[in-house]
Design a protein around this motif. Sequence first.
Motif, PDB file in Angstrom:
ATOM      1  N   PRO A 152      39.734  36.002  31.585  1.00 61.58           N
ATOM      2  CA  PRO A 152      40.661  34.985  32.069  1.00 61.58           C
ATOM      3  C   PRO A 152      42.142  35.314  31.903  1.00 61.58           C
ATOM      4  O   PRO A 152      42.990  34.545  32.347  1.00 61.58           O
ATOM      5  CB  PRO A 152      40.285  33.773  31.214  1.00 61.58           C
ATOM      6  CG  PRO A 152      39.877  34.380  29.907  1.00 61.58           C
ATOM      7  CD  PRO A 152      39.201  35.676  30.248  1.00 61.58           C
ATOM      8  N   ILE A 153      42.458  36.421  31.228  1.00 59.65           N
ATOM      9  CA  ILE A 153      43.867  36.745  30.981  1.00 59.65           C
ATOM     10  C   ILE A 153      44.396  37.606  32.109  1.00 59.65           C
ATOM     11  O   ILE A 153      43.959  38.755  32.295  1.00 59.65           O
ATOM     12  CB  ILE A 153      44.046  37.466  29.632  1.00 59.65           C
ATOM     13  CG1 ILE A 153      43.532  36.588  28.491  1.00 59.65           C
ATOM     14  CG2 ILE A 153      45.509  37.816  29.401  1.00 59.65           C
ATOM     15  CD1 ILE A 153      43.652  37.231  27.126  1.00 59.65           C
ATOM     16  N   ARG A 154      45.331  37.092  32.861  1.00 59.95           N
ATOM     17  CA  ARG A 154      45.875  37.820  34.008  1.00 59.95           C
ATOM     18  C   ARG A 154      47.043  38.711  33.590  1.00 59.95           C
ATOM     19  O   ARG A 154      47.894  38.307  32.802  1.00 59.95           O
ATOM     20  CB  ARG A 154      46.332  36.855  35.094  1.00 59.95           C
ATOM     21  CG  ARG A 154      45.183  36.189  35.825  1.00 59.95           C
ATOM     22  CD  ARG A 154      45.650  35.445  37.054  1.00 59.95           C
ATOM     23  NE  ARG A 154      44.517  35.077  37.887  1.00 59.95           N
ATOM     24  CZ  ARG A 154      44.630  34.475  39.070  1.00 59.95           C
ATOM     25  NH1 ARG A 154      45.843  34.150  39.520  1.00 59.95           N
ATOM     26  NH2 ARG A 154      43.560  34.184  39.771  1.00 59.95           N
ATOM     27  N   ILE A 155      47.069  39.909  34.163  1.00 58.19           N
ATOM     28  CA  ILE A 155      48.157  40.854  33.912  1.00 58.19           C
ATOM     29  C   ILE A 155      49.120  40.769  35.085  1.00 58.19           C
ATOM     30  O   ILE A 155      48.793  41.166  36.207  1.00 58.19           O
ATOM     31  CB  ILE A 155      47.616  42.296  33.762  1.00 58.19           C
ATOM     32  CG1 ILE A 155      46.544  42.338  32.671  1.00 58.19           C
ATOM     33  CG2 ILE A 155      48.751  43.257  33.441  1.00 58.19           C
ATOM     34  CD1 ILE A 155      45.840  43.678  32.567  1.00 58.19           C
ATOM     35  N   ARG A 162      43.957  43.158  40.859  1.00 57.61           N
ATOM     36  CA  ARG A 162      43.138  42.029  40.417  1.00 57.61           C
ATOM     37  C   ARG A 162      42.282  41.497  41.555  1.00 57.61           C
ATOM     38  O   ARG A 162      42.678  41.482  42.716  1.00 57.61           O
ATOM     39  CB  ARG A 162      44.041  40.903  39.902  1.00 57.61           C
ATOM     40  CG  ARG A 162      43.285  39.667  39.465  1.00 57.61           C
ATOM     41  CD  ARG A 162      44.200  38.634  38.822  1.00 57.61           C
ATOM     42  NE  ARG A 162      45.161  38.082  39.751  1.00 57.61           N
ATOM     43  CZ  ARG A 162      46.477  38.175  39.622  1.00 57.61           C
ATOM     44  NH1 ARG A 162      46.991  38.826  38.589  1.00 57.61           N
ATOM     45  NH2 ARG A 162      47.282  37.643  40.497  1.00 57.61           N
ATOM     46  N   ARG A 163      41.079  41.084  41.187  1.00 60.74           N
ATOM     47  CA  ARG A 163      40.165  40.413  42.111  1.00 60.74           C
ATOM     48  C   ARG A 163      39.522  39.252  41.364  1.00 60.74           C
ATOM     49  O   ARG A 163      38.916  39.448  40.312  1.00 60.74           O
ATOM     50  CB  ARG A 163      39.093  41.381  42.618  1.00 60.74           C
ATOM     51  CG  ARG A 163      38.073  40.761  43.565  1.00 60.74           C
ATOM     52  CD  ARG A 163      37.153  41.833  44.124  1.00 60.74           C
ATOM     53  NE  ARG A 163      36.220  41.289  45.092  1.00 60.74           N
ATOM     54  CZ  ARG A 163      35.426  42.040  45.858  1.00 60.74           C
ATOM     55  NH1 ARG A 163      35.461  43.367  45.741  1.00 60.74           N
ATOM     56  NH2 ARG A 163      34.601  41.471  46.726  1.00 60.74           N
ATOM     57  N   ILE A 269      38.050  33.655  36.154  1.00 57.37           N
ATOM     58  CA  ILE A 269      37.563  34.933  35.654  1.00 57.37           C
ATOM     59  C   ILE A 269      37.908  36.010  36.670  1.00 57.37           C
ATOM     60  O   ILE A 269      37.440  35.973  37.820  1.00 57.37           O
ATOM     61  CB  ILE A 269      36.044  34.885  35.395  1.00 57.37           C
ATOM     62  CG1 ILE A 269      35.712  33.780  34.402  1.00 57.37           C
ATOM     63  CG2 ILE A 269      35.556  36.243  34.890  1.00 57.37           C
ATOM     64  CD1 ILE A 269      36.375  33.935  33.044  1.00 57.37           C
ATOM     65  N   ASP A 270      38.724  36.959  36.242  1.00 53.89           N
ATOM     66  CA  ASP A 270      39.218  38.005  37.131  1.00 53.89           C
ATOM     67  C   ASP A 270      38.726  39.378  36.720  1.00 53.89           C
ATOM     68  O   ASP A 270      38.490  39.641  35.529  1.00 53.89           O
ATOM     69  CB  ASP A 270      40.754  38.023  37.136  1.00 53.89           C
ATOM     70  CG  ASP A 270      41.346  36.716  37.638  1.00 53.89           C
ATOM     71  OD1 ASP A 270      40.778  36.142  38.579  1.00 53.89           O
ATOM     72  OD2 ASP A 270      42.371  36.277  37.087  1.00 53.89           O
ATOM     73  N   LEU A 271      38.597  40.258  37.697  1.00 52.55           N
ATOM     74  CA  LEU A 271      38.348  41.677  37.479  1.00 52.55           C
ATOM     75  C   LEU A 271      39.669  42.395  37.708  1.00 52.55           C
ATOM     76  O   LEU A 271      40.289  42.238  38.766  1.00 52.55           O
ATOM     77  CB  LEU A 271      37.284  42.185  38.452  1.00 52.55           C
ATOM     78  CG  LEU A 271      37.057  43.698  38.532  1.00 52.55           C
ATOM     79  CD1 LEU A 271      36.571  44.247  37.197  1.00 52.55           C
ATOM     80  CD2 LEU A 271      36.074  44.025  39.651  1.00 52.55           C
ATOM     81  N   GLN A 272      40.133  43.186  36.718  1.00 49.78           N
ATOM     82  CA  GLN A 272      41.421  43.868  36.820  1.00 49.78           C
ATOM     83  C   GLN A 272      41.269  45.349  36.479  1.00 49.78           C
ATOM     84  O   GLN A 272      40.421  45.733  35.678  1.00 49.78           O
ATOM     85  CB  GLN A 272      42.436  43.198  35.890  1.00 49.78           C
ATOM     86  CG  GLN A 272      42.706  41.746  36.276  1.00 49.78           C
ATOM     87  CD  GLN A 272      43.599  41.023  35.290  1.00 49.78           C
ATOM     88  OE1 GLN A 272      44.803  40.915  35.471  1.00 49.78           O
ATOM     89  NE2 GLN A 272      43.002  40.507  34.238  1.00 49.78           N
ATOM     90  N   TRP A 273      42.122  46.166  37.101  1.00 44.29           N
ATOM     91  CA  TRP A 273      42.086  47.609  36.879  1.00 44.29           C
ATOM     92  C   TRP A 273      43.467  48.188  37.169  1.00 44.29           C
ATOM     93  O   TRP A 273      44.374  47.460  37.590  1.00 44.29           O
ATOM     94  CB  TRP A 273      41.009  48.245  37.765  1.00 44.29           C
ATOM     95  CG  TRP A 273      41.239  48.110  39.241  1.00 44.29           C
ATOM     96  CD1 TRP A 273      41.824  49.019  40.077  1.00 44.29           C
ATOM     97  CD2 TRP A 273      40.888  46.979  40.075  1.00 44.29           C
ATOM     98  NE1 TRP A 273      41.858  48.539  41.368  1.00 44.29           N
ATOM     99  CE2 TRP A 273      41.283  47.303  41.394  1.00 44.29           C
ATOM    100  CE3 TRP A 273      40.270  45.748  39.824  1.00 44.29           C
ATOM    101  CZ2 TRP A 273      41.094  46.424  42.460  1.00 44.29           C
ATOM    102  CZ3 TRP A 273      40.084  44.880  40.901  1.00 44.29           C
ATOM    103  CH2 TRP A 273      40.489  45.214  42.193  1.00 44.29           C
ATOM    104  N   ILE A 290      30.237  44.589  40.809  1.00 40.98           N
ATOM    105  CA  ILE A 290      30.596  43.520  39.863  1.00 40.98           C
ATOM    106  C   ILE A 290      30.878  42.228  40.628  1.00 40.98           C
ATOM    107  O   ILE A 290      30.413  41.149  40.246  1.00 40.98           O
ATOM    108  CB  ILE A 290      31.815  43.937  39.014  1.00 40.98           C
ATOM    109  CG1 ILE A 290      31.420  45.081  38.069  1.00 40.98           C
ATOM    110  CG2 ILE A 290      32.348  42.749  38.217  1.00 40.98           C
ATOM    111  CD1 ILE A 290      32.585  45.678  37.317  1.00 40.98           C
ATOM    112  N   ALA A 291      31.620  42.346  41.737  1.00 44.43           N
ATOM    113  CA  ALA A 291      31.879  41.167  42.557  1.00 44.43           C
ATOM    114  C   ALA A 291      30.576  40.636  43.146  1.00 44.43           C
ATOM    115  O   ALA A 291      30.382  39.416  43.255  1.00 44.43           O
ATOM    116  CB  ALA A 291      32.863  41.522  43.672  1.00 44.43           C
ATOM    117  N   GLY A 292      29.675  41.553  43.505  1.00 45.80           N
ATOM    118  CA  GLY A 292      28.382  41.125  44.031  1.00 45.80           C
ATOM    119  C   GLY A 292      27.562  40.387  42.994  1.00 45.80           C
ATOM    120  O   GLY A 292      26.884  39.394  43.296  1.00 45.80           O
ATOM    121  N   ALA A 293      27.612  40.853  41.727  1.00 42.46           N
ATOM    122  CA  ALA A 293      26.897  40.172  40.649  1.00 42.46           C
ATOM    123  C   ALA A 293      27.447  38.761  40.457  1.00 42.46           C
ATOM    124  O   ALA A 293      26.681  37.799  40.274  1.00 42.46           O
ATOM    125  CB  ALA A 293      27.019  40.979  39.356  1.00 42.46           C
TER     126      ALA A 293
END
Length: 302
Positions: A152-155, A162-163, A269-273, A290-293
Motif C-alpha cells: 500500500p505504500i506508494r513511491i 506502478r500498477r 495495493i500496488d505493484l511497483q518496480w 501478478i496482475a492476473g493473480a
Amino acid sequence: MTDPFALDFAALRCLRMVHDLGSFSRAAESLGIGQPSVSYTIGRLREAFGDPLFVRQGGGIFATERCVEIVETAGRMVDEFEALAAPRLFDPGSAELTVGISCNFYERVTILPELTRMLRREAPGIRLNIIPSQVRGREQLKRGESDMLIGPIRIEEAGYYRRTLFTDDYVCIMDPANKLSSAPLSLEEYVAAPQIVVNYGGTFRSQFLVELERLGLVPNTSMEVPSPANLPDILTGTDLIATVPRRTAAVFGGSVAVTECPVRAEISIDLQWTRRTHVSAAHVWLRGRIAGAAGRILVQED
C-alpha cells in the motif's frame, strides 16, 4: 592512480550499495562477496575520483558530498545498463531465474498463493525470494534487494513504475464471544473499544487511522503489534478488537468474529518496480502474472 575509465559497473554498484546501507560488511553480504573485496573496490574508487568517499564518525561511516554526487549519477547508469543487458526474449516454460519480491502479510496471504499456483503450472523454473518490506520497500528496490514491491505504500518519485492491483476496505475482528460482535459498531463504540493496532513501522499509517485523525478522534489503543499474522491468537478470550483489511479477516476464517468498521477508508495495493527491470521480458511477463493473480482473486470474490 586508478584510471576512472578502467572502472566497471560492478564497482559502481558496490559503491551504491555501501552508500545505501552505510556499511562495508552489510554491502558485502548483500552483494554476496567478501568484505575485503568491497574494501578493495572502494579503495580503487577513491583513487579514481580523488575523494575519500566515506569518512568514519563515531561507530559508522558517512558519505562525502562528492560520494553522494557520484552515487546519484552512477546509480542511474547502473540501472540503465542492467535494463540494456536484460534479455528481450523470454520462454516461461524453460526459464531459470530468481526474482525478489518485497511484500508483507497481506500480500503473502492474498496474492502469493494464487501466483504460486500459476507459476508452478507455467514457469516452474522461476524462483521467488519473498522478503518482508514493512516500510522499507523503496529502499529494497533501490538497492536491488528486491525486483518488485507489492503493498500500500506508494513511491512518488521519478524512476519508479506502478500498477494498481486492487483496493480493499477495513473491517473489525474480535473474539466470537466478544459482546461487541452481536451488532454493528457505532463510531462511538468503536473509538471506545480497547484495540490492537497494527503498526507497520516508520511513518506509514493505515488509512483508517488517517481518517480517524481527520475526524478528530483517537482509538483506545491497548496494544500495538508489527503484523496482523497472529491477531486471532491474541484476541481470543479478550475484549479487544482489531481493524484489518477485509481480505485479511477472510483468511482468519471462523477463528474471529467480523463486523463492519464504522470508519470508511480504503487501502490500495500496488505493484511497483524500477527502470532496472522495466523492459526485461521476464519481469514484464511476471508482472503480468501478478496482475492476473490479483484479477482472479477479484473474480473469485464475485
